[in-house]
Design a protein around this motif. Structure first.
Motif, short mmCIF file in Angstrom:
data_model
loop_
_atom_site.label_atom_id
_atom_site.label_comp_id
_atom_site.label_asym_id
_atom_site.label_seq_id
_atom_site.Cartn_x
_atom_site.Cartn_y
_atom_site.Cartn_z
N TYR A 3 -25.83 9.12 45.38
CA TYR A 3 -25.14 10.26 45.58
C TYR A 3 -23.70 9.68 45.03
CZ TYR A 3 -28.53 12.62 47.80
OH TYR A 3 -29.84 13.04 48.16
N PHE A 4 -22.60 10.55 43.91
CA PHE A 4 -21.85 10.06 44.30
C PHE A 4 -20.20 10.80 43.95
CE2 PHE A 4 -24.40 6.88 42.10
CZ PHE A 4 -23.76 5.30 42.51
N HIS A 5 -20.13 10.91 44.14
CA HIS A 5 -18.41 12.56 44.57
C HIS A 5 -17.04 12.15 43.87
CE1 HIS A 5 -15.91 15.23 47.12
NE2 HIS A 5 -16.84 15.95 46.64
N ARG A 6 -17.18 12.35 43.24
CA ARG A 6 -15.69 12.25 42.29
C ARG A 6 -14.24 13.20 42.95
NH1 ARG A 6 -14.24 11.32 36.43
NH2 ARG A 6 -14.81 14.28 36.27
N PRO A 7 -13.25 13.21 44.39
CA PRO A 7 -12.53 14.05 44.39
C PRO A 7 -11.38 14.65 43.62
CG PRO A 7 -12.30 12.16 45.49
CD PRO A 7 -13.59 11.81 45.11
N ALA A 8 -11.11 15.76 43.65
CA ALA A 8 -9.77 16.04 42.61
C ALA A 8 -8.51 17.04 43.26
CB ALA A 8 -10.67 17.15 41.59
N GLU A 9 -7.57 16.86 42.68
CA GLU A 9 -6.36 17.61 43.43
C GLU A 9 -7.13 18.90 43.68
OE1 GLU A 9 -2.95 16.71 41.57
OE2 GLU A 9 -2.80 14.39 41.16
N ASN A 10 -7.48 19.61 42.25
CA ASN A 10 -7.89 21.03 41.95
C ASN A 10 -9.10 21.15 42.93
OD1 ASN A 10 -8.89 23.88 41.78
ND2 ASN A 10 -7.94 23.19 39.32
N GLN A 11 -9.55 21.90 43.68
CA GLN A 11 -11.06 22.00 43.90
C GLN A 11 -12.02 22.58 43.42
OE1 GLN A 11 -11.58 21.27 47.64
NE2 GLN A 11 -13.66 22.09 47.86
N ALA A 56 -36.13 -0.40 35.69
CA ALA A 56 -35.43 0.66 36.07
C ALA A 56 -34.20 0.62 37.16
CB ALA A 56 -36.79 1.71 36.28
N LYS A 57 -34.61 -0.16 37.94
CA LYS A 57 -33.56 -0.92 38.55
C LYS A 57 -32.28 -1.23 37.41
CE LYS A 57 -37.23 -1.67 42.65
NZ LYS A 57 -37.52 -2.26 43.47
N LEU A 58 -32.39 -2.56 36.96
CA LEU A 58 -31.09 -2.76 36.27
C LEU A 58 -30.74 -1.09 35.92
CD1 LEU A 58 -32.43 -5.85 34.55
CD2 LEU A 58 -30.67 -5.64 36.30
N ARG A 59 -30.39 -0.54 35.02
CA ARG A 59 -30.70 0.98 34.14
C ARG A 59 -29.44 1.45 35.85
NH1 ARG A 59 -27.04 2.52 30.76
NH2 ARG A 59 -27.69 4.47 30.17
N LEU A 60 -30.44 1.62 37.16
CA LEU A 60 -29.79 2.55 37.77
C LEU A 60 -28.70 1.92 38.56
CD1 LEU A 60 -30.69 4.84 40.39
CD2 LEU A 60 -31.22 2.74 41.41
N ASN A 61 -29.10 0.84 38.30
CA ASN A 61 -27.42 -0.08 38.75
C ASN A 61 -26.37 -0.14 38.08
OD1 ASN A 61 -28.17 -0.88 41.44
ND2 ASN A 61 -29.60 -2.82 40.61
N SER A 62 -26.30 -0.20 36.55
CA SER A 62 -25.54 -0.08 35.95
C SER A 62 -24.96 1.34 35.67
CB SER A 62 -26.20 -0.40 34.19
OG SER A 62 -26.98 0.06 33.91
N GLN A 67 -20.03 4.83 37.15
CA GLN A 67 -19.69 6.29 37.86
C GLN A 67 -18.77 4.86 38.61
OE1 GLN A 67 -20.55 8.99 36.94
NE2 GLN A 67 -21.80 8.11 36.06
N ILE A 68 -19.16 4.64 39.36
CA ILE A 68 -17.91 4.23 40.32
C ILE A 68 -16.23 3.11 38.94
CG2 ILE A 68 -17.05 2.11 41.75
CD1 ILE A 68 -19.98 2.07 42.70
N GLU A 69 -16.11 3.07 38.47
CA GLU A 69 -15.66 2.97 37.51
C GLU A 69 -15.22 4.05 37.08
OE1 GLU A 69 -17.07 0.54 33.89
OE2 GLU A 69 -17.63 -1.70 35.51
N SER A 70 -15.28 4.55 36.73
CA SER A 70 -14.67 6.54 36.14
C SER A 70 -14.85 7.33 37.59
CB SER A 70 -16.25 7.05 35.75
OG SER A 70 -17.10 7.59 36.43
#
Length: 98
Positions: A3-11, A56-62, A67-70
């Motif tokens: 799971y990934f979450h990207r917080p923002a100033e605007n809710q 599939a695991k290589l793609r999942l990791n990439s 996502q972390i870079e963005s």
């Protein structure tokens, strides 16, 4: 599942992204990506098929690294699960609940 979450100033612009690896019925593996905005019912989804678990695991990791870079942060649970209030049933559009 990741799971990934990207917080923002605007809710209204808080976004989530999930990655899931699962075997298919024919011996291959699928990487399922789902994303959207917290609080919205609209969910986008992409499925990628692979012949082996290793690919599939290589793609999942990439995809996780992208996502972390963005600006996304990996979290323990889906961001919309934290919106649940006592006495209220949470309906998750990403899980297909109606």
């Amino acid at each position: 599942m990741r799971y990934f979450h990207r917080p923002a100033e605007n809710q209204k612009n808080v976004r989530w992204y999930t990655l899931h690896l699962q075997p298919d019925l024919f011996g291959g593996y699928d990487v399922i990506c789902r994303w959207g905005r917290v609080g919205r019912k609209t969910v986008s989804e992409r499925l990628e098929r692979f012949g082996s678990a290793q690919h599939a695991k290589l793609r999942l990791n990439s995809l996780s690294a992208l996502q972390i870079e963005s600006g996304f942060v990996e979290v323990d649970k889906h961001p919309e699960e934290s919106l649940q209030r006592p006495g209220h049933q949470l309906k998750l559009a990403w899980a297909g609940a109606q």
